[in-house]
Design a protein around this motif. Structure first.
Motif, short mmCIF file in Angstrom:
data_model
loop_
_atom_site.label_atom_id
_atom_site.label_comp_id
_atom_site.label_asym_id
_atom_site.label_seq_id
_atom_site.Cartn_x
_atom_site.Cartn_y
_atom_site.Cartn_z
N GLY A 5 46.27 32.34 42.13
CA GLY A 5 46.55 33.59 42.81
C GLY A 5 45.29 34.10 43.48
O GLY A 5 44.24 33.47 43.43
N LEU A 6 45.42 35.24 44.10
CA LEU A 6 44.31 35.81 44.86
C LEU A 6 43.40 36.66 43.99
O LEU A 6 43.86 37.39 43.11
N ARG A 7 42.14 36.57 44.31
CA ARG A 7 41.14 37.49 43.78
C ARG A 7 40.78 38.37 44.97
O ARG A 7 40.26 37.88 45.97
N VAL A 8 41.11 39.65 44.89
CA VAL A 8 40.98 40.56 46.02
C VAL A 8 39.76 41.46 45.86
O VAL A 8 39.54 42.05 44.79
N SER A 42 38.76 43.64 42.59
CA SER A 42 37.52 44.39 42.43
C SER A 42 37.52 45.49 43.49
O SER A 42 37.74 45.21 44.68
N LEU A 43 37.26 46.71 43.05
CA LEU A 43 37.47 47.87 43.92
C LEU A 43 36.20 48.67 44.17
O LEU A 43 35.46 49.02 43.23
N PHE A 71 55.28 46.60 36.16
CA PHE A 71 54.40 45.71 36.94
C PHE A 71 53.32 45.14 36.03
O PHE A 71 52.74 45.85 35.20
N CYS A 72 53.03 43.87 36.19
CA CYS A 72 51.97 43.21 35.43
C CYS A 72 50.65 43.38 36.18
O CYS A 72 50.47 42.78 37.24
N PRO A 73 49.74 44.20 35.67
CA PRO A 73 48.51 44.46 36.42
C PRO A 73 47.57 43.26 36.40
O PRO A 73 47.51 42.52 35.42
N PRO A 74 46.82 43.09 37.48
CA PRO A 74 45.82 42.02 37.50
C PRO A 74 44.60 42.46 36.68
O PRO A 74 44.48 43.61 36.28
N LYS A 75 43.68 41.55 36.49
CA LYS A 75 42.39 41.89 35.92
C LYS A 75 41.70 42.79 36.93
O LYS A 75 41.72 42.49 38.13
N MET A 76 41.10 43.91 36.49
CA MET A 76 40.56 44.90 37.41
C MET A 76 39.09 45.18 37.15
O MET A 76 38.67 45.25 35.99
#
Length: 109
Positions: A5-8, A42-43, A71-76
């Motif tokens: 999947g994507l790492r955003v 990553s925000l 919703f299943c949250p991504p690692k943040m």
């Protein structure tokens, strides 16, 4: 959560780390999250135009999606230099993590 999947990386100025997909605005990050494509995000908080949103808006969206839809949250992660905003975003992420452990649907994507 799958291992693919994507790492955003949401940011307006920093260089994008290798292996990450860069977005500049919260609506772009949310669109990818809605598609179920994101495994890690990553925000940054301050994105240059608060009228278009901040990284905190993404945290709020994820929190709402977990609470309302399982919703299943991504690692943040938060990489903002804005100390006060960073604390607020990290508190939101902690809330999401607590909520996700209580929401059975959030564990199955």
């Amino acid at each position: 959560m799958t291992t693919t999947g994507l790492r955003v990386f949401l940011d307006d100025e920093r260089s994008t780390p290798d292996g990450w997909t860069r977005v500049y605005w919260p609506d772009e990050a949310i669109a990818l999250l809605e598609q179920g494509l994101v495994v890690e995000i990553s925000l940054d908080h301050d994105l240059g135009d608060d009228s278009r949103g901040t990284g905190y808006d993404v945290v709020l969206w994820i929190e709402s999606a977990v609470a309302e839809r399982g919703f299943c949250p991504p690692k943040m992660h938060v990489h903002s230099a804005n100390t006060a905003a960073r604390r607020r975003m990290e508190a939101g992420i902690a809330s999401i993590e607590r909520l996700a452990t209580r929401t059975p649907q959030a564990h199955s994507r």
